[in-house]
Design a protein around this motif. Structure first.
Motif, PDB file in Angstrom:
ATOM      1  N   ARG A 155     -20.397  66.606 -10.853  1.00 13.66           N
ATOM      2  CA  ARG A 155     -20.461  67.067 -12.231  1.00 13.66           C
ATOM      3  C   ARG A 155     -21.720  67.895 -12.474  1.00 13.66           C
ATOM      4  NH1 ARG A 155     -18.151  63.026 -16.616  1.00 13.66           N
ATOM      5  NH2 ARG A 155     -16.434  63.383 -15.163  1.00 13.66           N
ATOM      6  N   MET A 156     -22.826  67.450 -11.919  1.00 13.44           N
ATOM      7  CA  MET A 156     -24.081  68.181 -12.087  1.00 13.44           C
ATOM      8  C   MET A 156     -24.041  69.517 -11.336  1.00 13.44           C
ATOM      9  SD  MET A 156     -25.798  66.417 -14.202  1.00 13.44           S
ATOM     10  CE  MET A 156     -24.190  65.926 -14.896  1.00 13.44           C
ATOM     11  N   ALA A 157     -23.380  69.542 -10.182  1.00 14.84           N
ATOM     12  CA  ALA A 157     -23.297  70.775  -9.402  1.00 14.84           C
ATOM     13  C   ALA A 157     -22.570  71.862 -10.182  1.00 14.84           C
ATOM     14  CB  ALA A 157     -22.592  70.513  -8.073  1.00 14.84           C
ATOM     15  N   ARG A 158     -21.590  71.487 -10.985  1.00 14.66           N
ATOM     16  CA  ARG A 158     -20.857  72.471 -11.782  1.00 14.66           C
ATOM     17  C   ARG A 158     -21.760  73.171 -12.790  1.00 14.66           C
ATOM     18  NH1 ARG A 158     -16.651  69.072 -14.625  1.00 14.66           N
ATOM     19  NH2 ARG A 158     -16.344  71.001 -15.794  1.00 14.66           N
ATOM     20  N   GLN A 159     -22.864  72.522 -13.151  1.00 13.12           N
ATOM     21  CA  GLN A 159     -23.743  73.097 -14.164  1.00 13.12           C
ATOM     22  C   GLN A 159     -24.577  74.261 -13.637  1.00 13.12           C
ATOM     23  OE1 GLN A 159     -25.806  70.127 -16.474  1.00 13.12           O
ATOM     24  NE2 GLN A 159     -23.959  68.914 -16.766  1.00 13.12           N
ATOM     25  N   ALA A 160     -24.378  74.611 -12.370  1.00 15.37           N
ATOM     26  CA  ALA A 160     -24.973  75.834 -11.840  1.00 15.37           C
ATOM     27  C   ALA A 160     -24.448  77.053 -12.586  1.00 15.37           C
ATOM     28  CB  ALA A 160     -24.657  75.958 -10.345  1.00 15.37           C
ATOM     29  N   ILE A 161     -23.399  76.852 -13.366  1.00  8.62           N
ATOM     30  CA  ILE A 161     -22.832  77.952 -14.156  1.00  8.62           C
ATOM     31  C   ILE A 161     -23.869  78.541 -15.108  1.00  8.62           C
ATOM     32  CG2 ILE A 161     -21.971  76.492 -16.059  1.00  8.62           C
ATOM     33  CD1 ILE A 161     -19.433  78.242 -16.029  1.00  8.62           C
ATOM     34  N   TYR A 162     -24.838  77.732 -15.534  1.00  9.66           N
ATOM     35  CA  TYR A 162     -25.864  78.225 -16.458  1.00  9.66           C
ATOM     36  C   TYR A 162     -26.849  79.162 -15.768  1.00  9.66           C
ATOM     37  CZ  TYR A 162     -24.202  74.556 -19.591  1.00  9.66           C
ATOM     38  OH  TYR A 162     -23.418  73.769 -20.397  1.00  9.66           O
ATOM     39  N   GLU A 163     -26.866  79.146 -14.453  1.00 11.69           N
ATOM     40  CA  GLU A 163     -27.803  79.973 -13.701  1.00 11.69           C
ATOM     41  C   GLU A 163     -27.183  81.291 -13.254  1.00 11.69           C
ATOM     42  OE1 GLU A 163     -29.001  77.467 -10.489  1.00 11.69           O
ATOM     43  OE2 GLU A 163     -29.597  75.823 -11.803  1.00 11.69           O
ATOM     44  N   ARG A 164     -25.920  81.487 -13.549  1.00 14.51           N
ATOM     45  CA  ARG A 164     -25.257  82.723 -13.113  1.00 14.51           C
ATOM     46  C   ARG A 164     -25.833  83.953 -13.803  1.00 14.51           C
ATOM     47  NH1 ARG A 164     -19.088  82.035 -14.087  1.00 14.51           N
ATOM     48  NH2 ARG A 164     -19.336  84.291 -14.195  1.00 14.51           N
ATOM     49  N   ASP A 165     -25.814  85.060 -13.096  1.00 11.39           N
ATOM     50  CA  ASP A 165     -26.284  86.320 -13.653  1.00 11.39           C
ATOM     51  C   ASP A 165     -25.337  87.428 -13.193  1.00 11.39           C
ATOM     52  OD1 ASP A 165     -27.796  88.257 -14.889  1.00 11.39           O
ATOM     53  OD2 ASP A 165     -29.323  88.340 -13.300  1.00 11.39           O
ATOM     54  N   PRO A 166     -24.590  88.054 -14.104  1.00 10.52           N
ATOM     55  CA  PRO A 166     -24.619  87.840 -15.554  1.00 10.52           C
ATOM     56  C   PRO A 166     -23.990  86.505 -15.942  1.00 10.52           C
ATOM     57  CG  PRO A 166     -22.858  89.357 -14.975  1.00 10.52           C
ATOM     58  CD  PRO A 166     -23.641  89.120 -13.712  1.00 10.52           C
ATOM     59  N   ALA A 167     -24.477  85.964 -17.032  1.00  7.97           N
ATOM     60  CA  ALA A 167     -24.015  84.652 -17.486  1.00  7.97           C
ATOM     61  C   ALA A 167     -22.670  84.772 -18.190  1.00  7.97           C
ATOM     62  CB  ALA A 167     -25.037  84.047 -18.442  1.00  7.97           C
ATOM     63  N   PRO A 168     -21.783  83.801 -18.016  1.00  8.40           N
ATOM     64  CA  PRO A 168     -20.515  83.802 -18.755  1.00  8.40           C
ATOM     65  C   PRO A 168     -20.751  83.353 -20.194  1.00  8.40           C
ATOM     66  CG  PRO A 168     -20.697  81.806 -17.478  1.00  8.40           C
ATOM     67  CD  PRO A 168     -21.912  82.631 -17.136  1.00  8.40           C
ATOM     68  N   GLU A 169     -19.846  83.723 -21.071  1.00  6.17           N
ATOM     69  CA  GLU A 169     -19.899  83.257 -22.453  1.00  6.17           C
ATOM     70  C   GLU A 169     -19.275  81.861 -22.508  1.00  6.17           C
ATOM     71  OE1 GLU A 169     -21.277  84.714 -25.160  1.00  6.17           O
ATOM     72  OE2 GLU A 169     -22.033  86.247 -23.778  1.00  6.17           O
ATOM     73  N   LEU A 170     -20.011  80.915 -23.048  1.00  7.22           N
ATOM     74  CA  LEU A 170     -19.554  79.531 -23.092  1.00  7.22           C
ATOM     75  C   LEU A 170     -19.426  79.075 -24.536  1.00  7.22           C
ATOM     76  CD1 LEU A 170     -21.913  78.088 -20.342  1.00  7.22           C
ATOM     77  CD2 LEU A 170     -19.497  78.572 -20.089  1.00  7.22           C
ATOM     78  N   SER A 171     -18.232  78.651 -24.910  1.00 11.26           N
ATOM     79  CA  SER A 171     -17.975  78.164 -26.267  1.00 11.26           C
ATOM     80  C   SER A 171     -17.465  76.736 -26.180  1.00 11.26           C
ATOM     81  CB  SER A 171     -16.935  79.049 -26.967  1.00 11.26           C
ATOM     82  OG  SER A 171     -16.507  78.448 -28.171  1.00 11.26           O
ATOM     83  N   PHE A 172     -18.193  75.818 -26.807  1.00 11.89           N
ATOM     84  CA  PHE A 172     -17.809  74.413 -26.825  1.00 11.89           C
ATOM     85  C   PHE A 172     -17.571  73.972 -28.265  1.00 11.89           C
ATOM     86  CE2 PHE A 172     -20.694  74.974 -23.241  1.00 11.89           C
ATOM     87  CZ  PHE A 172     -20.062  74.311 -22.195  1.00 11.89           C
ATOM     88  N   VAL A 173     -16.491  73.237 -28.484  1.00 15.12           N
ATOM     89  CA  VAL A 173     -16.293  72.547 -29.766  1.00 15.12           C
ATOM     90  C   VAL A 173     -16.163  71.063 -29.450  1.00 15.12           C
ATOM     91  CG1 VAL A 173     -14.896  72.263 -31.825  1.00 15.12           C
ATOM     92  CG2 VAL A 173     -15.136  74.540 -30.800  1.00 15.12           C
TER      93      VAL A 173
END
Length: 284
Positions: A155-173
């Motif tokens: 689960r923590m490994a998936r959070q590498a998404i925040y380090e991507r460049d260019p970063a994806p747009e993330l929308s959470f509700v």
């Protein structure tokens, strides 16, 4: 414990049936066996030399067990394999995570936009390690210590998404209940809320809260996920439609995007949501 005195759960992870990573594990096993036999060691002798049981050694050599990185280091040193066994660590890093998680991580790594509505728990991409562990501990039947560690790490490994460049747009509700339920106790929940506030400051991340008082919205059927890719394609999923399976048909995706759009519009704005989370933090 095995007959050799080794705790199997602590030594690595089983290879899942049908997992494509099996060929990598088998290659490691063949290579280890070749070096071990060249050194004139039995599986039990070799296991004792590296601090593990012979049962684990045999499982690794059969391609049935994914060893931990420290096992590979010890094996390379004892067998004087000149770094050949240690070199497998990078390839086996992916194997630490369950097949389903790896497939999800691949999709998330490709996505340029993610729209994620969560009804029961804080979304995995938003969780702290402590919160994730506490949440996973609620599963029944209970996970073994090895399974728990593996699931949290994945689960923590998936959070590498925040380090991507260019970063994806993330929308959470997030439904309000997900930020109020004291998973893991007060300290764990407080750190989770602080983490949400930190992530909410990122320019490509929007976190919104759906107040429980807003009952008239199309999210009552469960979670919604829509991942959009650079080539214009997308994949989505929801709990109560299409058998819960991922879908990519444009007509089905339109349904999910319509629902998510309404949910997002009826939730608190990102700024209002940050203020709401701060309020909950103050009350916790």
């Amino acid at each position: 414990m095995s007959a050799d005195g080794e705790s199997v759960d602590e030594a690595g992870w089983d290879v899942e049936p049908g997992d494509e990573i099996a060929s990598v594990v088998e290659a490691l096993g063949h290579q280890q066996k070749r070096w071990r036999e060249a050194a004139g060691l039995t599986a039990t002798e070799f296991g004792a030399a590296i601090g593990y049981g012979g049962d684990l050694v045999r499982k690794v050599e059969r391609g049935a067990r994914i060893p931990r990185p420290e096992y590979l280091d010890a094996a390379d040193d004892v067998l004087r394999a000149q770094g050949f066994i240690k070199a497998m660590k990078e390839e086996l890093a992916r194997a630490r995570y369950p097949k389903k998680v790896r497939e999800l991580a691949k999709l998330e790594a490709r996505a340029v936009e993610l729209c994620l509505y969560s009804t029961h728990n804080v979304h995995g991409l938003l969780q702290t390690p402590e919160f994730a562990e506490a949440l996973l501990r609620t599963r029944r039947p209970a996970l073994t210590r090895s399974e728990l560690e593996r699931a949290v790490a994945a689960r923590m490994a998936r959070q590498a998404i925040y380090e991507r460049d260019p970063a994806p747009e993330l929308s959470f509700v997030q439904e309000e209940v997900t930020i109020r339920r004291p998973i893991g106790g007060t300290i764990v929940l407080r750190r989770q809320l602080e983490h949400l506030l930190e992530l909410g400051q990122l320019p490509h991340v929007d976190i919104q809260v759906m107040p429980t008082s807003r009952g008239d919205h199309p999210g009552t059927g469960g979670r919604i996920q829509v991942l959009k890719f650079g080539d214009g394609s997308a994949i989505g999923r929801t709990d109560d439609e299409f058998g819960g399976r991922p879908v990519s048909d444009p007509r089905q995706l339109r349904i999910l995007e319509l629902r998510y759009g309404i949910i997002r519009a009826e939730a608190l704005t990102p700024r209002e949501s940050m203020a709401f989370i701060e309020q909950v933090l103050g009350e916790t």
